[in-house]
Design a protein around this motif. Structure first.
Motif, PDB file in Angstrom:
ATOM      1  N   GLU A  72     -13.919  27.684  20.049  1.00 43.61           N
ATOM      2  CA  GLU A  72     -13.923  28.947  20.794  1.00 43.61           C
ATOM      3  C   GLU A  72     -14.716  30.022  20.048  1.00 43.61           C
ATOM      4  N   ALA A  73     -14.592  30.045  18.715  1.00 46.44           N
ATOM      5  CA  ALA A  73     -15.359  31.005  17.916  1.00 46.44           C
ATOM      6  C   ALA A  73     -16.855  30.755  18.066  1.00 46.44           C
ATOM      7  N   LYS A  74     -17.231  29.476  18.087  1.00 47.86           N
ATOM      8  CA  LYS A  74     -18.646  29.138  18.281  1.00 47.86           C
ATOM      9  C   LYS A  74     -19.121  29.545  19.677  1.00 47.86           C
ATOM     10  N   ARG A  75     -18.294  29.270  20.677  1.00 43.19           N
ATOM     11  CA  ARG A  75     -18.665  29.600  22.061  1.00 43.19           C
ATOM     12  C   ARG A  75     -18.883  31.102  22.224  1.00 43.19           C
ATOM     13  N   LYS A  76     -18.028  31.894  21.565  1.00 42.50           N
ATOM     14  CA  LYS A  76     -18.131  33.351  21.694  1.00 42.50           C
ATOM     15  C   LYS A  76     -19.120  33.962  20.707  1.00 42.50           C
ATOM     16  N   GLY A  77     -19.605  33.130  19.766  1.00 46.04           N
ATOM     17  CA  GLY A  77     -20.553  33.634  18.781  1.00 46.04           C
ATOM     18  C   GLY A  77     -19.954  34.637  17.818  1.00 46.04           C
ATOM     19  N   LEU A  78     -18.653  34.473  17.484  1.00 47.53           N
ATOM     20  CA  LEU A  78     -17.977  35.408  16.575  1.00 47.53           C
ATOM     21  C   LEU A  78     -18.328  35.073  15.131  1.00 47.53           C
ATOM     22  N   LYS A  79     -19.221  35.832  14.546  1.00 49.08           N
ATOM     23  CA  LYS A  79     -19.679  35.554  13.185  1.00 49.08           C
ATOM     24  C   LYS A  79     -18.754  36.140  12.120  1.00 49.08           C
ATOM     25  N   ASN A  80     -17.778  36.958  12.538  1.00 44.62           N
ATOM     26  CA  ASN A  80     -16.851  37.523  11.547  1.00 44.62           C
ATOM     27  C   ASN A  80     -15.533  36.752  11.502  1.00 44.62           C
ATOM     28  N   PHE A  81     -15.532  35.555  12.037  1.00 41.54           N
ATOM     29  CA  PHE A  81     -14.331  34.709  11.985  1.00 41.54           C
ATOM     30  C   PHE A  81     -14.646  33.438  11.204  1.00 41.54           C
ATOM     31  N   LEU A  82     -13.799  33.157  10.204  1.00 40.76           N
ATOM     32  CA  LEU A  82     -13.974  31.977   9.361  1.00 40.76           C
ATOM     33  C   LEU A  82     -12.644  31.244   9.210  1.00 40.76           C
ATOM     34  N   VAL A  83     -12.727  29.970   8.905  1.00 40.33           N
ATOM     35  CA  VAL A  83     -11.533  29.157   8.666  1.00 40.33           C
ATOM     36  C   VAL A  83     -11.586  28.595   7.252  1.00 40.33           C
ATOM     37  N   PHE A  84     -10.531  28.821   6.496  1.00 45.82           N
ATOM     38  CA  PHE A  84     -10.339  28.177   5.190  1.00 45.82           C
ATOM     39  C   PHE A  84      -9.498  26.929   5.447  1.00 45.82           C
ATOM     40  N   CYS A  85     -10.159  25.784   5.520  1.00 50.16           N
ATOM     41  CA  CYS A  85      -9.529  24.565   6.037  1.00 50.16           C
ATOM     42  C   CYS A  85      -8.765  23.813   4.953  1.00 50.16           C
ATOM     43  N   ASN A  86      -7.462  23.656   5.164  1.00 45.05           N
ATOM     44  CA  ASN A  86      -6.607  22.890   4.263  1.00 45.05           C
ATOM     45  C   ASN A  86      -5.787  21.855   5.029  1.00 45.05           C
ATOM     46  N   HIS A  87      -6.309  21.394   6.153  1.00 47.84           N
ATOM     47  CA  HIS A  87      -5.610  20.371   6.916  1.00 47.84           C
ATOM     48  C   HIS A  87      -5.699  19.021   6.191  1.00 47.84           C
ATOM     49  N   VAL A  88      -4.599  18.289   6.214  1.00 48.67           N
ATOM     50  CA  VAL A  88      -4.541  17.022   5.486  1.00 48.67           C
ATOM     51  C   VAL A  88      -4.068  15.892   6.393  1.00 48.67           C
ATOM     52  N   ARG A  89      -4.333  14.670   5.961  1.00 52.28           N
ATOM     53  CA  ARG A  89      -3.979  13.459   6.698  1.00 52.28           C
ATOM     54  C   ARG A  89      -2.794  12.795   5.996  1.00 52.28           C
ATOM     55  N   LEU A  90      -1.743  12.537   6.752  1.00 52.05           N
ATOM     56  CA  LEU A  90      -0.488  12.110   6.137  1.00 52.05           C
ATOM     57  C   LEU A  90      -0.489  10.656   5.661  1.00 52.05           C
ATOM     58  N   ILE A  91      -1.035   9.745   6.441  1.00 51.59           N
ATOM     59  CA  ILE A  91      -0.929   8.326   6.097  1.00 51.59           C
ATOM     60  C   ILE A  91      -1.599   7.995   4.760  1.00 51.59           C
ATOM     61  N   PRO A  92      -2.762   8.556   4.422  1.00 57.27           N
ATOM     62  CA  PRO A  92      -3.313   8.278   3.090  1.00 57.27           C
ATOM     63  C   PRO A  92      -2.374   8.666   1.953  1.00 57.27           C
ATOM     64  N   ALA A  93      -1.576   9.716   2.145  1.00 58.57           N
ATOM     65  CA  ALA A  93      -0.620  10.111   1.110  1.00 58.57           C
ATOM     66  C   ALA A  93       0.501   9.073   0.971  1.00 58.57           C
ATOM     67  N   ILE A  94       0.950   8.522   2.099  1.00 56.32           N
ATOM     68  CA  ILE A  94       1.993   7.498   2.048  1.00 56.32           C
ATOM     69  C   ILE A  94       1.464   6.236   1.369  1.00 56.32           C
ATOM     70  N   ILE A  95       0.239   5.871   1.698  1.00 55.27           N
ATOM     71  CA  ILE A  95      -0.383   4.703   1.056  1.00 55.27           C
ATOM     72  C   ILE A  95      -0.549   4.949  -0.438  1.00 55.27           C
ATOM     73  N   PHE A  96      -0.890   6.178  -0.812  1.00 57.02           N
ATOM     74  CA  PHE A  96      -1.029   6.521  -2.225  1.00 57.02           C
ATOM     75  C   PHE A  96       0.302   6.329  -2.956  1.00 57.02           C
ATOM     76  N   ILE A  97       1.396   6.781  -2.341  1.00 52.70           N
ATOM     77  CA  ILE A  97       2.724   6.611  -2.955  1.00 52.70           C
ATOM     78  C   ILE A  97       3.053   5.131  -3.117  1.00 52.70           C
ATOM     79  N   ASP A 102       0.891   2.692  -3.414  1.00 54.28           N
ATOM     80  CA  ASP A 102       0.000   2.119  -4.423  1.00 54.28           C
ATOM     81  C   ASP A 102       0.467   2.416  -5.848  1.00 54.28           C
ATOM     82  N   THR A 103       1.015   3.608  -6.056  1.00 55.76           N
ATOM     83  CA  THR A 103       1.472   3.952  -7.404  1.00 55.76           C
ATOM     84  C   THR A 103       2.693   3.140  -7.811  1.00 55.76           C
ATOM     85  N   GLY A 104       3.510   2.752  -6.839  1.00 56.47           N
ATOM     86  CA  GLY A 104       4.659   1.902  -7.127  1.00 56.47           C
ATOM     87  C   GLY A 104       5.762   2.556  -7.924  1.00 56.47           C
ATOM     88  N   LYS A 105       5.763   3.890  -8.015  1.00 54.56           N
ATOM     89  CA  LYS A 105       6.774   4.585  -8.812  1.00 54.56           C
ATOM     90  C   LYS A 105       8.045   4.893  -8.032  1.00 54.56           C
TER      91      LYS A 105
END
Length: 383
Positions: free
Chosen positions: A154-179, A181-184
């Motif tokens: 929507e920001a792109k469609r409206k051409g709003l150049k004063n709007f930014l996103v600091f993206c910290n979205h994460v994917r859950l399944i890789p974290a479960i696989i990581f746990i 893999d560590t086997g702790k």
């Protein structure tokens, strides 16, 4: 209570608890409830103590506020301290301690920080206040990422150049696989998160079964949902037939939500690696904004300095998120760290394990389902 009371029926709850204990026999099953919402429900309704000692629940990294490393929060605070910036974010993030301050504290010192209920609210701030650069501090698993995706488009469609996103979205399944893999952390099976799975679908959990032989039951959030999910998971383990089952059928489909997944694919790439509080750097576990939307990516458009991201001294949030230790093992828990004056992220968030135990764990044997079963004090897991 229409459409809710049916999932809190005390007679059905008694029957399910009896069936679970009968299935378990003399063995204790260690099940990881991944979602912070599940953690709160287990404690709020006293299920932790009613299932003891047949079931030991292990807390997982399913609280998006809790898993964000201090370094990323420090970065958001640095943005907020820029006089040209208005930082917008969800309420939970306002009180999470960074290395030195919280967003609430920097706001009190004059920084322009505003709480919003959705990224579209942040977009509206940018539209109505063009003199400021509005940075939306985006966090969350795949559950909240589609809303950020819609807002970016929507920001792109409206051409709003004063709007930014600091993206910290994460994917859950890789974290479960990581746990795994560590086997702790010894885990017999997983109670899968309903909200995340509504987006990504039940099929996304297949690697946990195929590669690690661990069963997954995707659960709803009411007491009977959780009890039925525990029963289904125990039966899988006993029969040695791990699979992905959906208890939360009123919301979760095998393929997930194709519209939401399509929006995410339009706006995000998968990062090579991303840092999680307590877990470290996990490959393919985070989202970043695609090159086509670089003009709305705060990390590219606003210079910043990376900090060391110091964790609070004595806090064991990281161990709690990995399922290695319990909230009551922390020397700060209930003393210097409380929901009113939190030190660690797990006590701040409404989905944090420490907050769940503090708010409900001490009285969880006073069951709110109308069950009259009394649990001897010595069996309460937090004592």
């Amino acid at each position: 209570m229409r459409y809710v009371s049916e999932f809190r029926n005390p007679d059905l709850a008694r029957r399910l608890i009896g069936q679970i204990k009968e299935e378990c026999g003399s063995r204790t099953y260690r099940l990881m409830e991944i979602c912070g919402g599940h953690t709160h429900a287990f404690y709020r309704f006293g299920l932790v103590d009613l299932l003891y000692p047949s079931i030991e629940l292990v807390h997982g990294p399913g609280c998006p506020v809790c898993v964000l490393p201090t370094k990323r929060l420090d970065q958001a605070i640095a943005y907020a301290l820029n006089p040209k910036v208005l930082l917008a974010t969800y309420g939970d993030m306002m009180r999470v301690p960074g290395s030195r301050q919280t967003l609430v504290e920097v706001a009190a010192q004059g920084a322009d920080v505003q709480m919003v209920y959705s990224p579209l609210d942040a977009l509206a701030l940018a539209q109505h206040g063009p003199e400021k650069i509005v940075i939306f501090f985006a966090i969350g698993f795949e559950t909240t990422a589609p809303a950020t995706a819609v807002t970016l488009l929507e920001a792109k469609r409206k051409g709003l150049k004063n709007f930014l996103v600091f993206c910290n979205h994460v994917r859950l399944i890789p974290a479960i696989i990581f746990i795994l893999d560590t086997g702790k952390t010894a885990i017999d099976g997983f109670i899968g998160p309903g909200h995340v799975s509504t987006i990504i679908g039940a099929k996304a959990w297949r690697p946990v079964v195929d590669q690690y032989g661990k069963g997954v039951v995707i659960s709803g959030f009411e007491p009977l949902d959780l009890l039925q999910s525990v029963w289904m998971l125990v039966r899988q383990i006993k029969q040695r037939k791990p699979q992905v089952e959906v208890q939360y059928r009123r919301s979760v489909r095998q393929e997930g939500n194709p519209i939401a997944l399509g929006l995410m694919e339009q706006t995000f790439d998968i990062r090579e690696t991303f840092e999680w509080r307590g877990l470290g750097w996990i490959p393919k576990s985070g989202f970043e904004i695609r090159d086509e939307l670089a003009l709305w990516d705060a990390e590219r458009m606003v210079p910043y300095e990376v900090t060391e991201g110091r964790e609070p001294r004595g806090c064991i949030c990281g161990d709690v998120l990995r399922g290695v230790r319990k909230p009551w093992d922390c020397p700060l828990f209930g003393k210097t760290c409380t929901p009113q004056r939190p030190i660690g992220a797990c006590m701040v968030s409404s989905e944090g394990a420490c907050a769940a135990v503090y708010l409900h764990g001490r009285h969880s044997h006073r069951v709110r389902l109308g069950l009259q079963e009394k649990v001897p004090p010595e069996t309460l897991t937090h004592r």
